[in-house]
Design a protein around this motif. Structure first.
Motif, mmCIF file in Angstrom:
data_model
loop_
_atom_site.group_PDB
_atom_site.id
_atom_site.type_symbol
_atom_site.label_atom_id
_atom_site.label_comp_id
_atom_site.label_asym_id
_atom_site.label_seq_id
_atom_site.Cartn_x
_atom_site.Cartn_y
_atom_site.Cartn_z
ATOM 1 N N GLU A 107 1.572 -7.601 2.712
ATOM 2 C CA GLU A 107 1.883 -6.291 2.140
ATOM 3 C C GLU A 107 2.355 -6.492 0.708
ATOM 4 O O GLU A 107 3.212 -7.327 0.440
ATOM 5 C CB GLU A 107 2.970 -5.600 2.963
ATOM 6 C CG GLU A 107 3.279 -4.172 2.517
ATOM 7 C CD GLU A 107 4.336 -3.526 3.397
ATOM 8 O OE1 GLU A 107 3.993 -2.574 4.129
ATOM 9 O OE2 GLU A 107 5.495 -3.985 3.346
ATOM 10 N N LEU A 108 1.770 -5.723 -0.208
ATOM 11 C CA LEU A 108 2.122 -5.837 -1.613
ATOM 12 C C LEU A 108 2.770 -4.546 -2.090
ATOM 13 O O LEU A 108 2.194 -3.456 -1.959
ATOM 14 C CB LEU A 108 0.882 -6.145 -2.451
ATOM 15 C CG LEU A 108 1.091 -6.512 -3.910
ATOM 16 C CD1 LEU A 108 2.063 -7.680 -4.042
ATOM 17 C CD2 LEU A 108 -0.229 -6.881 -4.551
ATOM 18 N N VAL A 109 3.964 -4.663 -2.617
ATOM 19 C CA VAL A 109 4.714 -3.503 -3.100
ATOM 20 C C VAL A 109 4.744 -3.546 -4.629
ATOM 21 O O VAL A 109 5.200 -4.525 -5.226
ATOM 22 C CB VAL A 109 6.155 -3.508 -2.548
ATOM 23 C CG1 VAL A 109 6.926 -2.301 -3.076
ATOM 24 C CG2 VAL A 109 6.151 -3.532 -1.031
ATOM 25 N N PHE A 110 4.252 -2.466 -5.250
ATOM 26 C CA PHE A 110 4.297 -2.331 -6.699
ATOM 27 C C PHE A 110 5.493 -1.450 -7.039
ATOM 28 O O PHE A 110 5.447 -0.226 -6.880
ATOM 29 C CB PHE A 110 2.991 -1.728 -7.220
ATOM 30 C CG PHE A 110 1.782 -2.578 -6.936
ATOM 31 C CD1 PHE A 110 1.474 -3.686 -7.710
ATOM 32 C CD2 PHE A 110 0.947 -2.272 -5.859
ATOM 33 C CE1 PHE A 110 0.361 -4.467 -7.438
ATOM 34 C CE2 PHE A 110 -0.181 -3.047 -5.588
ATOM 35 C CZ PHE A 110 -0.466 -4.148 -6.372
ATOM 36 N N SER A 111 6.581 -2.047 -7.490
ATOM 37 C CA SER A 111 7.860 -1.343 -7.583
ATOM 38 C C SER A 111 7.849 -0.200 -8.597
ATOM 39 O O SER A 111 8.378 0.883 -8.325
ATOM 40 C CB SER A 111 8.977 -2.341 -7.927
ATOM 41 O OG SER A 111 8.730 -2.945 -9.186
ATOM 42 N N ARG A 112 7.275 -0.418 -9.774
ATOM 43 C CA ARG A 112 7.268 0.636 -10.794
ATOM 44 C C ARG A 112 6.347 1.788 -10.422
ATOM 45 O O ARG A 112 6.633 2.948 -10.712
ATOM 46 C CB ARG A 112 6.832 0.059 -12.137
ATOM 47 C CG ARG A 112 7.876 -0.819 -12.807
ATOM 48 C CD ARG A 112 7.378 -1.267 -14.161
ATOM 49 N NE ARG A 112 8.359 -2.094 -14.859
ATOM 50 C CZ ARG A 112 8.119 -2.675 -16.031
ATOM 51 N NH1 ARG A 112 6.927 -2.535 -16.612
ATOM 52 N NH2 ARG A 112 9.057 -3.410 -16.611
ATOM 53 N N SER A 113 5.242 1.467 -9.775
ATOM 54 C CA SER A 113 4.261 2.498 -9.432
ATOM 55 C C SER A 113 4.566 3.191 -8.126
ATOM 56 O O SER A 113 3.962 4.227 -7.813
ATOM 57 C CB SER A 113 2.859 1.870 -9.358
ATOM 58 O OG SER A 113 2.550 1.175 -10.550
ATOM 59 N N GLY A 114 5.469 2.613 -7.322
ATOM 60 C CA GLY A 114 5.825 3.230 -6.046
ATOM 61 C C GLY A 114 4.745 3.124 -4.991
ATOM 62 O O GLY A 114 4.724 3.910 -4.037
ATOM 63 N N LYS A 115 3.850 2.160 -5.136
ATOM 64 C CA LYS A 115 2.773 1.998 -4.163
ATOM 65 C C LYS A 115 3.028 0.778 -3.278
ATOM 66 O O LYS A 115 3.466 -0.269 -3.759
ATOM 67 C CB LYS A 115 1.423 1.829 -4.861
ATOM 68 C CG LYS A 115 0.885 3.104 -5.500
ATOM 69 C CD LYS A 115 -0.550 2.895 -5.961
ATOM 70 C CE LYS A 115 -1.145 4.202 -6.494
ATOM 71 N NZ LYS A 115 -2.577 4.040 -6.876
ATOM 72 N N THR A 116 2.731 0.952 -1.989
ATOM 73 C CA THR A 116 2.771 -0.152 -1.040
ATOM 74 C C THR A 116 1.379 -0.286 -0.429
ATOM 75 O O THR A 116 0.850 0.681 0.133
ATOM 76 C CB THR A 116 3.810 0.102 0.057
ATOM 77 O OG1 THR A 116 5.107 0.190 -0.544
ATOM 78 C CG2 THR A 116 3.810 -1.043 1.060
ATOM 79 N N VAL A 117 0.782 -1.441 -0.551
ATOM 80 C CA VAL A 117 -0.614 -1.632 -0.153
ATOM 81 C C VAL A 117 -0.714 -2.736 0.890
ATOM 82 O O VAL A 117 -0.294 -3.868 0.635
ATOM 83 C CB VAL A 117 -1.486 -1.993 -1.372
ATOM 84 C CG1 VAL A 117 -2.952 -2.108 -0.961
ATOM 85 C CG2 VAL A 117 -1.315 -0.971 -2.486
ATOM 86 N N PRO A 118 -1.260 -2.428 2.083
ATOM 87 C CA PRO A 118 -1.522 -3.494 3.055
ATOM 88 C C PRO A 118 -2.695 -4.352 2.585
ATOM 89 O O PRO A 118 -3.645 -3.849 1.967
ATOM 90 C CB PRO A 118 -1.858 -2.733 4.337
ATOM 91 C CG PRO A 118 -2.357 -1.402 3.867
ATOM 92 C CD PRO A 118 -1.622 -1.095 2.592
ATOM 93 N N CYS A 119 -2.647 -5.649 2.853
ATOM 94 C CA CYS A 119 -3.693 -6.549 2.381
ATOM 95 C C CYS A 119 -3.708 -7.792 3.267
ATOM 96 O O CYS A 119 -3.100 -7.809 4.343
ATOM 97 C CB CYS A 119 -3.460 -6.921 0.919
ATOM 98 S SG CYS A 119 -1.829 -7.655 0.621
#
Length: 354
Positions: free
Chosen positions: A271-283
């Motif tokens: 799971e990758l969390v992009f802190s500034r963009s507020g997106k959490t992406v499963p991978c």
């Protein structure tokens, strides 16, 4: 000189130092012979343990035999005096021809097979070149053209141990391909070889057929870990990889071929969390941070996509990233928590500042 019917040396007999040979700054080869004229029998890559009479009491240290096992009259150990070393420093300062030492061995599992007819890739750093020197010399003198790609790394050209000896051997057979890598030049001395940190790109240039070669590696632990990371990421069959540790020579075959390395798995969820963009992406673990960002509509500036240029450097907030780069990021940046998005894989949950 020992004869064919001369007895084989046993470690119950003291060995006499008969020669000292300067090899590089703070590096000396010590040649030992048994006073009885006994023969040495050992395998290329094995080591001996020296009992050294240092101030304060004897201590034992292991050193790889750097000489060719085809020469049974003597053995040579090549010693580098590391910073803060007691034993190695004593040897360089005090061990002279005529002195006798208690020596145990030879022993060790890091050596060539009984019938060494394979294609080899020797990778070493610093004094880790010593077992490779023994192996290369043995293959060189077998009477058959060897097939060796030899890579050795040092801080600067003057610290390349056995450089002249290796060049001499390579100049007389077609099957030894030499490659030297240094971190920096020596002052007022031209250097035309590779510079920088040994990496995947260098490996591909030096040994395009590395997947077909049996790999032997020796050097500092961090160096060997980086070599394993390279080979794992390139799909090398790690059952054909062998290494010897500076700290503790292998006592089982598993210690030379089985490692607790982090290897991204294609089927392992992450799971990758992009802190500034507020997106959490499963991978998956085999996805790179850069690829996931682009697929999610996020822009991380990038250039080479091989971990060379450093354009895609991002800050890691939390979690684990497995990164195999090619020199595009400094050790200081890594210590400060930065990664290169193009060559970093999320292991579990990873949060980055994007």
């Amino acid at each position: 000189m020992p004869k064919e019917d001369s007895p084989v040396w046993k470690d119950s007999e003291l060995l006499e130092c008969v020669q000292t040979i300067p090899e590089a700054p703070d590096v000396v080869s010590f040649v030992f012979r048994p006073p009885s004229g006994a023969r040495f029998l050992y395998k290329a890559g094995q080591f001996v343990t020296l009992d050294l009479p240092v101030p304060g009491g004897n201590i034992q240290r292991t050193y790889t035999i750097s000489s060719n096992p085809a020469a049974t009259a003597y053995i040579t150990v090549t010693v580098k005096a590391q910073a803060g070393s007691v034993a190695s420093r004593w040897m360089l300062d005090h061990l002279k021809p005529g002195m006798r030492l208690k020596v145990y061995g030879p022993t060790g599992l890091f050596h060539l097979p009984p019938q060494p007819d394979d294609k080899y890739l020797f990778i070493s750093a610093g004094s880790g070149v010593t077992p490779m020197m023994s192996m290369a010399a043995f293959l060189w003198e077998r009477g058959e053209d060897p097939d060796i790609t030899f890579i050795t790394c040092a801080r600067r050209p003057s610290e390349l141990i056995f450089r002249r000896k290796l060049e001499h051997m390579a100049s007389r057979v077609q099957g030894i391909k030499l490659n030297f890598v240094v971190g920096q030049d020596d002052p007022y001395d031209a250097w035309t070889g590779y510079r920088g940190r040994f990496n995947q790109l260098m490996l591909g240039l030096m040994a395009p057929d590395y997947l077909d070669r049996e790999v032997y590696c020796c050097g500092p632990e961090s160096f060997m870990e980086s070599v394993r990371d390279m080979l794992n990421s390139l799909g090398y069959d790690m059952t054909r990889y062998h290494q010897e540790s500076f700290a503790a020579p292998a006592v089982t075959v598993a210690e030379m071929t089985e490692f607790d390395d982090v290897v991204p798995q294609e089927k392992a969820a992450a799971e990758l969390v992009f802190s500034r963009s507020g997106k959490t992406v499963p991978c998956h673990e085999t996805d790179t941070v850069l690829a996931i960002a682009k697929a999610s509509g996020l822009n991380i500036p990038s250039g080479c996509t091989f971990g060379v240029c450093g354009t895609c450097k991002v800050k890691k907030i939390s979690g684990e990233a497995h990164m195999v780069h090619n020199g595009g990021i400094s050790e200081d940046d890594i210590a400060d928590g930065y990664i290169l998005a193009c060559c970093s894989n999320p292991i579990g949950r990873l949060e980055v500042e994007v």
